[in-house]
Design an enzyme around this catalytic site. Structure first.
Site, short mmCIF file in Angstrom:
data_model
loop_
_atom_site.label_atom_id
_atom_site.label_comp_id
_atom_site.label_asym_id
_atom_site.label_seq_id
_atom_site.Cartn_x
_atom_site.Cartn_y
_atom_site.Cartn_z
N ALA A 257 28.46 0.51 -23.82
CA ALA A 257 27.90 1.30 -24.90
C ALA A 257 26.81 0.32 -25.74
O ALA A 257 26.96 -0.98 -25.43
CB ALA A 257 29.22 1.55 -26.06
N GLU A 293 31.34 -1.43 -30.96
CA GLU A 293 29.98 -1.17 -31.64
C GLU A 293 29.76 -0.87 -32.87
O GLU A 293 28.64 -1.17 -33.56
CB GLU A 293 29.27 0.26 -30.82
CG GLU A 293 29.64 0.15 -29.04
CD GLU A 293 29.17 -1.30 -28.48
OE1 GLU A 293 28.38 -1.87 -28.96
OE2 GLU A 293 29.65 -1.61 -27.24
N1 BES Z 1 25.43 -4.97 -27.00
C1 BES Z 1 26.22 -4.79 -25.92
C2 BES Z 1 25.77 -3.53 -24.79
C3 BES Z 1 24.85 -4.59 -23.77
C4 BES Z 1 25.22 -5.24 -23.15
C5 BES Z 1 23.45 -4.26 -23.75
C6 BES Z 1 24.42 -5.91 -22.12
C7 BES Z 1 22.40 -4.93 -23.23
C8 BES Z 1 22.94 -5.62 -22.01
C9 BES Z 1 27.51 -3.77 -26.44
O1 BES Z 1 27.93 -4.22 -27.92
C10 BES Z 1 28.74 -4.43 -25.63
O2 BES Z 1 29.00 -5.54 -25.66
N2 BES Z 1 29.05 -3.48 -24.82
C11 BES Z 1 30.42 -3.78 -24.11
C12 BES Z 1 31.59 -3.40 -24.21
C13 BES Z 1 32.24 -3.94 -25.53
C14 BES Z 1 33.44 -3.57 -26.04
C15 BES Z 1 32.57 -5.40 -24.83
C16 BES Z 1 29.86 -3.09 -22.69
O3 BES Z 1 28.78 -2.25 -22.48
O4 BES Z 1 30.68 -3.09 -21.70
ZN ZN Z 2 29.03 -6.03 -28.16
#
Ligand code: BES
Ligand code: ZN
Length: 856
Positions: A257, A293
């Site tokens: 996400a 998020e």
């Molecule tokens: N900012 C990230 C999403 C992201 C990751 C965008 C890599 C672009 C490249 C988001 O906040 C995130 O960390 N998502 C994780 C889940 C989270 C609960 C650790 C994910 O997408 O796995």
């Molecule tokens: Zn994140």
């Protein structure tokens, strides 16, 4: 050999210009979307001297550029557009560009793309440059106005809605933000709505947007959002800051996400849930990711990162916050155990191999390759250590200062540590090594006991070793908070949890006035991300398993018993340990304990964990022997527990309506674990009955897994397919289970058979991960001595790479452990990595990964 595309932290310079305002107009069309961008720019006083204006841009068809209304004749290069310094005013000016892009053919799922007829965006880390020419770096922050033109009924962007009419909508985001937080969605969507009033009385309209068919599976995501908003006010004093908060579920998404300002975009598997289609793990994950998020709104969006080397500033902190939240919503003990399991399985694994890197790296080729377990999970552990060192009050003061001082800015790790120093007076110079040095410290323990007339003195000597990692042969001592408690031989706690601060290579800590030689409970709550190396007798572990007051260490005692036993079984051909086989059933059958905790205690170390332990001890792991030992241990435990299992299962069977709360989920987890053991002794009869009776997905896949694990379940697989063929998220589970539980010599063949099915939609990251990820995760199958596991994964990475390099690169970490194994396996894995690296036109993403894995 350094890649010419390498970016260095030490090269950071402020951007030449400031962006005061961005106005975008996006006219959507599948193959010819027009983007008009009007950038209000002025020279940045912090960047002295006259500069060119360099804008990032990739895969854009430039239509026109105007500067203060005058058409310029400029030609972009492969990575962007340069406006020469002599054309640029030394005062504010307006730069207008028009470009054309093709979302329909964007298979990389980065920038603006289409998923099942819907337009959506993913800009982090560097996707905005595929939408328009722009300084695509997080320290350039600006307010955005967006106008979307399309016939699709729902048109969304960041911020607040301003106006709309047939075929258009306008949005305004007043909060200056970096381009990576930009988002746009257009589609035929419906909303599950609710509202939230902030504690200062501001009403916020909330919506979860999905396709009409999914509208009855949004309630849990919405509930999680509301609880997250409340929690961040209560725990961190952080309120939401816009009139609307939108979440959109998308089927084709590389990650889990994304926290785009006011418009979070989610992989649909992390939004949609009903008892029939989602497991308890899915529910817990949805709650955690929605929270994560949302929490980024303050830790990431209002305060963002100066550059991508500071990624842990937002990700480590936000993971720490979502872990705190899940602990508050569920059980802190269970959550801590689960988080440590993940840390060891992913981050310790990474730290032990060729991809080891500091939480704040000093260089990268492709930033998407640095969204790693180290940046996220170790980044979160560092914050937990800081909190332990400065105390809860110190942490609260530091965070208040952080929000106060850096709101609206792009910050660094130095800024972050400075607020702790200023708020608490503590010098964090040495602590900072946690950010700059890779590798998992090893802490050894020795004990001394001196009886005396006024009570005895117990001395604990702790020694740390910081092993070398790629590019970092020598390391300094870390600040390691080691939480310790002491127990009397009768089981009473004589010294409650105390945090010892290990700051030198070796240090002794004395406890005086003790009546008897105590039994120590060390690294309580897993107070630091280290490997504790201490030879402990099985009796002492069993004692701690029965008596430790610290729930984490109680679980850890059982875990260590199992690990020691499995290592002895594999390395020395030992049999099942009597201490383990006696102590574990007592705990599992103790009804005074939380069922979720008992289920975790029942879980044996994974095959990959055992391989990691063996490798760290200098033994070459044999995947087949590991699998055999683990299964033998499970069968021995099943035989011992057999008389009790049917009663245990019956007692955990709930007849009332399904609830997704932690208590009910814990009962189902223990029931499933019991069922999987029972299958080892009853030929699967109970699991077949449980499958037939299941009325929720947790029990349905739990029973199916129990059957597949003993080589049965063909009929159930067929029934599952008939029932769920219309639901892609559920079918992902069906695909994954078969590969994950295939016998080692069958795993590659099962994979091949499944990938030949018409519903193996390999361009969908969830489906690709379900099958290829499951093969990488089937330890003995992936590392099968014939090499077919390695070959199958490599074939698919090479097939995916030209379309979706980001997901191909992420999944290539299957190979990061290749040097652990015997010469035959090493040669086979190395040949596959070389084949990948030699492929013509290989992406920067995958070539960086394959290169590092071969080099390290
Ligand atoms: N900012 C990230 C999403 C992201 C990751 C965008 C890599 C672009 C490249 C988001 O906040 C995130 O960390 N998502 C994780 C889940 C989270 C609960 C650790 C994910 O997408 O796995
Ligand atoms: Zn994140």
């Amino acid at each position: 050999m350094t890649d010419p595309r390498t970016v260095y932290l030490s090269d950071y310079r402020p951007y030449s210009h400031l962006v005061d305002q961005v106005d975008l107009t996006v006219r959507l069309a599948p193959r010819a979307t027009r983007v008009d961008a009007r950038l209000h720019l002025r020279p940045n006083p912090a960047a002295r001297g006259r500069h060119v204006l360099r804008l990032d841009g990739e895969d854009l068809r430039l239509v026109s550029v105007r500067l203060d209304g005058t058409l310029l004749d400029l030609t972009p290069d492969d990575t962007g557009l340069t406006v020469p310094a002599d054309l640029l005013p030394e005062a504010p000016f307006v730069l207008e560009t028009t470009v054309e892009i093709s979302p329909e053919t964007n298979t990389a799922l980065e920038g603006l793309y289409m998923s099942k007829g819907m337009y959506c965006t993913q800009c982090e880390a560097e996707g905005f440059r595929k939408i328009t020419f722009y300084p695509d770096r997080p320290d350039v922050m600006a307010p955005f106005k967006v106008r979307i033109e399309s016939d699709l009924p729902v048109l969304l962007s960041n911020g607040n809605p301003v106006a709309s009419g047939p075929g258009w909508a306008e949005w305004h985001d007043p909060w200056p933000k970096p381009a990576y937080l930009f988002a746009l969605v257009a589609g035929d969507l419906v909303a599950h709505r609710d509202s939230f009033t902030t504690r200062s009385g501001h009403a916020v309209d909330l919506a979860v947007w999905v396709r009409a068919a999914d509208i009855d599976r949004c309630a849990y995501a919405m509930d999680s959002l509301i609880r997250s908003m409340k929690w961040d006010e209560q725990t961190y004093g952080r309120e939401y800051d816009l009139d609307v908060f939108n979440i959109v579920a998308v089927d084709d998404f590389n990650m889990g996400a994304m926290e785009n300002k006011g418009l979070n975009i989610f992989n649909s598997k992390l939004v949609l849930a009903s008892p029939e289609t989602a497991t308890d793990d899915d529910y817990a994950r949805i709650e955690a990711v929605i929270a994560h998020e949302y929490f980024h709104n303050w830790t990431g969006n209002r305060i963002t990162c100066r550059d991508w080397f500071q990624l842990c500033l937002k990700e480590g902190l936000t993971v720490f916050r979502d872990q705190q939240f899940s602990g508050d919503m569920r059980s802190h003990a269970v959550k801590r155990i689960e988080d440590v399991l993940t840390l060891r399985a992913r981050q310790f694994r990474e730290d032990q191999g060729p991809l080891a890197h500091p939480v704040r790296p000093e260089s990268f080729v492709e930033i998407n390759n640095f969204y790693t377990a180290t940046v996220y999970e170790k980044g979160a552990e560092i914050i937990g250590m800081l909190k332990r060192l400065v105390g809860d009050d110190g942490y609260a003061r530091a965070l208040d200062l952080y929000f106060d001082r850096h709101d609206g800015h792009a910050a660094t790790i130095e800024d972050w540590l400075k607020v702790f120093e200023d708020a608490t007076g503590r010098d964090l110079t040495q602590f900072k090594r946690w950010y700059s040095e890779a590798g998992t410290p090893r802490v050894t323990v020795s004990e001394a006991w001196n009886p005396g007339p006024q009570g005895g003195t117990y001395t604990l000597t702790l020694t740390q070793v910081n092993p070398p990692t790629p590019g970092q042969p020598d390391k300094g001592a870390k600040v390691i908070p080691v939480a310790v408690g002491l127990l009397n031989p009768n089981g009473d706690e004589v010294v409650p949890t105390t945090v010892l601060e290990l700051t030198k290579g070796s240090q002794s800590f004395r406890f005086e006035g003790l009546a008897a030689r105590p039994i120590p409970s060390i690294l309580r709550g897993f107070s630091a991300p280290v490997v504790l190396e201490r030879a402990v007798s099985a009796q002492e572990r069993a004692f701690l398993l029965a008596h430790d007051t610290d729930p984490f260490n109680r679980w850890e005692a059982g875990r260590s018993l199992a690990r020691d036993m499995l290592v002895a079984m594999v390395a020395k051909g030992a049999g099942v340990s009597p201490a383990w086989a006696e102590a574990l059933p007592q705990l599992v059958l103790d009804d005074s304990l939380d069922p979720a905790f008992r289920a975790l205690a029942l879980r044996l170390p994974a095959e990959d964990d055992i391989a990691q332990t063996l490798h760290a001890a200098g033994t070459v792991p044999d995947p087949d022997a590991i699998r055999a030992a683990r299964r033998a241990a499970a069968t021995a435990l099943a035989q011992r527990l057999a008389p009790h299992l049917p009663g245990l299962i019956a007692g955990l069977t709930d007849s009332g309506p399904f609830t997704a709360d932690a208590r009910a989920a814990g009962r189902r987890a223990l029931k499933t674990a019991a069922l999987q053991l029972l299958a080892r002794v009853d030929g699967g009869a109970a699991a077949e009955a449980a499958y037939a009776a299941a009325n929720n997905m947790t029990e349905e896949v739990g029973a199916l897994a129990a059957l597949l694990d003993i080589g049965k379940g063909a009929a159930e697989l067929a029934r599952f397919e008939t029932r769920w063929s219309g639901n892609a998220l559920v079918m992902d589970k069906w695909f994954a289970l078969q590969v994950a539980l295939a016998a080692p010599d069958q795993a590659a063949a099962v994979t091949r058979r499944l990938t030949e099915r018409p519903d193996f939609d390999w361009k969908n990251p969830n489906r690709f991960r379900a099958v290829i990820g499951a093969l990488s995760g089937n330890h003995a199958g992936f590392h099968h001595a014939g090499g077919d596991g390695y070959r199958t994964v490599a074939d698919w990475l090479l097939k995916l790479d030209p379309l979706n390099p980001q997901t191909a690169a992420r999944m290539s970490t299957a190979f990061e452990t290749w040097r652990r194994y015997d010469a035959g396996r090493q040669a086979l894995a190395q040949a596959e990595l070389r084949r990948i690296l030699a492929a013509p036109g290989l992406s920067r993403d995958l070539s960086e990964m394959a290169g590092r894995m071969l080099a390290g």
